[in-house]
Design a protein around this motif. Structure first.
Motif, mmCIF file in Angstrom:
data_model
loop_
_atom_site.group_PDB
_atom_site.id
_atom_site.type_symbol
_atom_site.label_atom_id
_atom_site.label_comp_id
_atom_site.label_asym_id
_atom_site.label_seq_id
_atom_site.Cartn_x
_atom_site.Cartn_y
_atom_site.Cartn_z
ATOM 1 N N GLY A 1 1.114 -1.441 -0.065
ATOM 2 C CA GLY A 1 -0.082 0.260 -0.469
ATOM 3 C C GLY A 1 1.143 0.845 0.030
ATOM 4 N N ALA A 2 1.860 1.478 0.850
ATOM 5 C CA ALA A 2 2.655 1.983 0.665
ATOM 6 C C ALA A 2 3.267 2.401 -0.680
ATOM 7 C CB ALA A 2 3.803 2.692 2.187
ATOM 8 N N VAL A 3 4.350 1.680 -1.028
ATOM 9 C CA VAL A 3 4.244 1.504 -2.318
ATOM 10 C C VAL A 3 3.533 1.921 -3.236
ATOM 11 C CG1 VAL A 3 5.319 0.769 -4.082
ATOM 12 C CG2 VAL A 3 6.122 -0.471 -1.740
ATOM 13 N N CYS A 4 2.399 2.661 -3.017
ATOM 14 C CA CYS A 4 1.725 2.924 -4.499
ATOM 15 C C CYS A 4 1.122 4.193 -4.091
ATOM 16 C CB CYS A 4 -0.314 1.736 -4.004
ATOM 17 S SG CYS A 4 -0.258 0.129 -5.245
ATOM 18 N N ILE A 5 1.746 4.586 -2.943
ATOM 19 C CA ILE A 5 1.244 5.901 -2.795
ATOM 20 C C ILE A 5 2.083 6.777 -3.356
ATOM 21 C CG2 ILE A 5 0.755 6.898 -0.898
ATOM 22 C CD1 ILE A 5 -0.890 5.427 0.840
ATOM 23 N N ILE A 6 3.089 6.298 -2.591
ATOM 24 C CA ILE A 6 4.570 6.596 -4.359
ATOM 25 C C ILE A 6 4.899 7.185 -4.723
ATOM 26 C CG2 ILE A 6 7.315 7.022 -3.381
ATOM 27 C CD1 ILE A 6 6.545 5.195 -0.677
ATOM 28 N N TRP A 7 3.873 6.073 -5.642
ATOM 29 C CA TRP A 7 3.807 6.021 -6.774
ATOM 30 C C TRP A 7 3.020 6.973 -7.073
ATOM 31 C CZ3 TRP A 7 0.653 3.428 -9.810
ATOM 32 C CH2 TRP A 7 0.671 2.948 -11.442
ATOM 33 N N ALA A 8 1.775 7.276 -6.658
ATOM 34 C CA ALA A 8 1.287 7.971 -7.291
ATOM 35 C C ALA A 8 1.452 9.124 -6.489
ATOM 36 C CB ALA A 8 -0.076 7.791 -6.269
ATOM 37 N N PHE A 9 2.503 9.538 -5.755
ATOM 38 C CA PHE A 9 2.901 11.256 -6.084
ATOM 39 C C PHE A 9 4.542 10.684 -7.039
ATOM 40 C CE2 PHE A 9 2.274 10.907 -1.148
ATOM 41 C CZ PHE A 9 0.224 11.723 -1.744
ATOM 42 N N ARG A 10 4.886 9.843 -6.878
ATOM 43 C CA ARG A 10 6.084 10.475 -7.850
ATOM 44 C C ARG A 10 5.473 10.711 -9.222
ATOM 45 N NH1 ARG A 10 11.546 7.189 -6.237
ATOM 46 N NH2 ARG A 10 11.394 8.173 -4.233
ATOM 47 N N THR A 11 4.148 9.927 -9.614
ATOM 48 C CA THR A 11 3.868 10.443 -10.937
ATOM 49 C C THR A 11 2.803 11.558 -11.572
ATOM 50 O OG1 THR A 11 1.563 8.376 -10.520
ATOM 51 C CG2 THR A 11 3.535 7.599 -11.829
ATOM 52 N N GLY A 12 2.765 12.103 -10.639
ATOM 53 C CA GLY A 12 2.681 13.148 -10.441
ATOM 54 C C GLY A 12 0.440 13.135 -9.995
ATOM 55 N N GLY A 13 0.336 12.454 -8.598
ATOM 56 C CA GLY A 13 -0.662 12.584 -7.865
ATOM 57 C C GLY A 13 -0.933 13.540 -6.574
ATOM 58 N N LEU A 14 -2.086 14.166 -6.362
ATOM 59 C CA LEU A 14 -1.463 15.514 -5.619
ATOM 60 C C LEU A 14 -2.275 14.758 -4.009
ATOM 61 C CD1 LEU A 14 -3.120 18.699 -7.958
ATOM 62 C CD2 LEU A 14 -0.340 18.274 -7.237
#
Length: 69
Positions: A1-14
């Motif tokens: 789950g935490a990896v997906c959050i980091i991935w979302a932020f790195r791909t431009g998620g706010l």
């Protein structure tokens, strides 16, 4: 789950979009997957579905009334 959050932020998620989805949607997905893997022995309480609806509505309200950046 935490990896997906980091991935979302790195791909431009706010954070305004990612966090309500994580804290509102992840518990619902977790319960549904757990119920598929380990089916309940007894009948499911209708309050579970009320909780699903309230969590979904809460996440939707947070996304709708997000602060302007």
């Amino acid at each position: 789950g935490a990896v997906c959050i980091i991935w979302a932020f790195r791909t431009g998620g706010l954070p305004v979009y990612v966090m309500p989805l994580v804290f509102g949607g992840a518990p619902i997905v977790n319960v549904l997957v757990s119920m598929l893997i380990h089916p309940p022995r007894n009948a499911i309480s209708p309050m579970l579905y009320v909780g699903f609806a309230l969590a979904s509505i809460g996440a939707s309200i947070v996304l709708y009334f997000r602060p302007t950046a």
